[in-house]
Design a protein around this motif. Sequence first.
Motif, PDB file in Angstrom:
ATOM      1  N   GLY A 331       0.816  -1.208   0.000  1.00  0.00           N
ATOM      2  CA  GLY A 331       0.000   0.000   0.000  1.00  0.00           C
ATOM      3  C   GLY A 331       0.848   1.255   0.000  1.00  0.00           C
ATOM      4  N   ILE A 332       0.264   2.333  -0.419  1.00  0.00           N
ATOM      5  CA  ILE A 332       0.883   3.663  -0.379  1.00  0.00           C
ATOM      6  C   ILE A 332      -0.133   4.602   0.260  1.00  0.00           C
ATOM      7  CG2 ILE A 332       1.683   5.631  -1.757  1.00  0.00           C
ATOM      8  CD1 ILE A 332       2.746   3.628  -3.823  1.00  0.00           C
ATOM      9  N   TYR A 333       0.346   5.404   1.220  1.00  0.00           N
ATOM     10  CA  TYR A 333      -0.546   6.249   2.009  1.00  0.00           C
ATOM     11  C   TYR A 333      -0.018   7.682   2.009  1.00  0.00           C
ATOM     12  CZ  TYR A 333      -1.657   1.514   3.288  1.00  0.00           C
ATOM     13  OH  TYR A 333      -1.977   0.172   3.215  1.00  0.00           O
ATOM     14  N   ILE A 334      -0.793   8.604   1.451  1.00  0.00           N
ATOM     15  CA  ILE A 334      -0.420  10.017   1.345  1.00  0.00           C
ATOM     16  C   ILE A 334      -1.180  10.786   2.427  1.00  0.00           C
ATOM     17  CG2 ILE A 334      -0.157  11.980  -0.206  1.00  0.00           C
ATOM     18  CD1 ILE A 334       1.180   9.415  -1.241  1.00  0.00           C
ATOM     19  N   ARG A 341      -4.468   0.541  -1.265  1.00  0.00           N
ATOM     20  CA  ARG A 341      -3.978  -0.784  -0.888  1.00  0.00           C
ATOM     21  C   ARG A 341      -4.719  -1.821  -1.722  1.00  0.00           C
ATOM     22  NH1 ARG A 341      -4.636  -0.316   3.973  1.00  0.00           N
ATOM     23  NH2 ARG A 341      -6.491  -1.511   4.539  1.00  0.00           N
ATOM     24  N   ILE A 342      -4.003  -2.855  -2.120  1.00  0.00           N
ATOM     25  CA  ILE A 342      -4.598  -3.982  -2.842  1.00  0.00           C
ATOM     26  C   ILE A 342      -4.160  -5.244  -2.111  1.00  0.00           C
ATOM     27  CG2 ILE A 342      -4.827  -5.186  -5.041  1.00  0.00           C
ATOM     28  CD1 ILE A 342      -3.808  -2.622  -6.417  1.00  0.00           C
ATOM     29  N   GLU A 343      -5.114  -6.092  -1.767  1.00  0.00           N
ATOM     30  CA  GLU A 343      -4.796  -7.288  -0.987  1.00  0.00           C
ATOM     31  C   GLU A 343      -5.543  -8.498  -1.513  1.00  0.00           C
ATOM     32  OE1 GLU A 343      -5.140  -8.867   3.666  1.00  0.00           O
ATOM     33  OE2 GLU A 343      -6.315  -7.151   2.972  1.00  0.00           O
ATOM     34  N   ASP A 344      -4.799  -9.589  -1.659  1.00  0.00           N
ATOM     35  CA  ASP A 344      -5.372 -10.891  -1.970  1.00  0.00           C
ATOM     36  C   ASP A 344      -4.759 -11.922  -1.030  1.00  0.00           C
ATOM     37  OD1 ASP A 344      -6.935 -10.302  -4.421  1.00  0.00           O
ATOM     38  OD2 ASP A 344      -4.978  -9.819  -5.253  1.00  0.00           O
TER      39      ASP A 344
END
Length: 368
Positions: A331-334, A341-344
């Motif tokens: 994930g990247i959080y600004i 975020r991408i989750e599998d």
Amino acid sequence: MPSGRASFAERRARAAAQLREQDFGALLVSPGPDLQYLAGYQIFTSERITCLVIDRDGKATLVCPAFEAPRAAVAAPDIERKTWGETEDPFSLVASLVPPSGAIAVADQMWASFFLRFEEALPRRGFRAASLITRGLRVRKDATEVEALRAVSESADRAYARILGRPFAGRTEREVGRDLAEMLRAEGHDEVGFTIVGSGANGASPHHEAGDRRIAEGDTVVLDFGGAMRGYRSDLTRTVHVGKTAGREEQKVYDIVRRAQEAGYAAARKNASAESVDAAARRVIEEAGYGERFIHRTGHGIGLDGHEHPYLVRGNREPLEPGMAFSIEPGIYIPGRFGVRIEDIAVIGADGSARPLNQADHAFATVA
């Protein structure tokens, strides 16, 4: 869960073998994932203790309140039961089943008040975490467990597909979270564990609790949700955009996170270290200039617990093995703006490669 009681007996036999190998006297398991794994018995924790005792010779006894014995008999008919009444001391009863020598492994999630009573009932005995015994058993899922994880993951996929058809703009995060919970249950979940809905700047907080912020057109929204079917857990994250076209930076960040996840999948294979998966995903984000905005590990194991071994994090040199199941979720959080975020959930297959259990669309979806 295993297809027959013989599978639970085999798990208990393997636990007893570990007790002997590590010079333990007994394993004490209170309600929770270990009890479900070893006995097939799922019951809530309460002030009345239930405890499965497995000694180093493999004898298993379930100590439970007398009024719960009928339920236990149905769930675990092959395990001897000893019951206690409301005015009796269950801790002394458990202590009477523990061999006189060897350390005692105690369930990691046992209430501290129970553990302290066992210390009194079994003085001058060494106590250790049960995960020293159970971790090695549970970390490699058998075919039945993998199928259970696949089924619950597919249920989460269907819930995600349905939420894309619901309106977002003008509604609160909490309202969208309630929709997600409703859809998880409608698609087969027995339990909803969490529904994270992080809109706009709230998406930069990875574990944001859905609140009363009204979602607006132009927001980027992080959706992270999961629960359980028959004890096995789901955990899925997708990021969506509200309105017709995502902003240039939002799309750029999304594409970076997607490439990072793909790099994580490519690195996840038999005998690769857990930390190498984290490093592969992190490298993509760092090279894109957002390294300081990836503020958590790449993944965690999953099964009867939502978070369990193996953990995909720097410093964990544990080799991946077939049957290990885990999330891959860069994930990247600004801060003050948005998050992605991408989750599998993935599992290491017999061929040694990581196979996704989730099949939900990875596109940067737009919602109304």
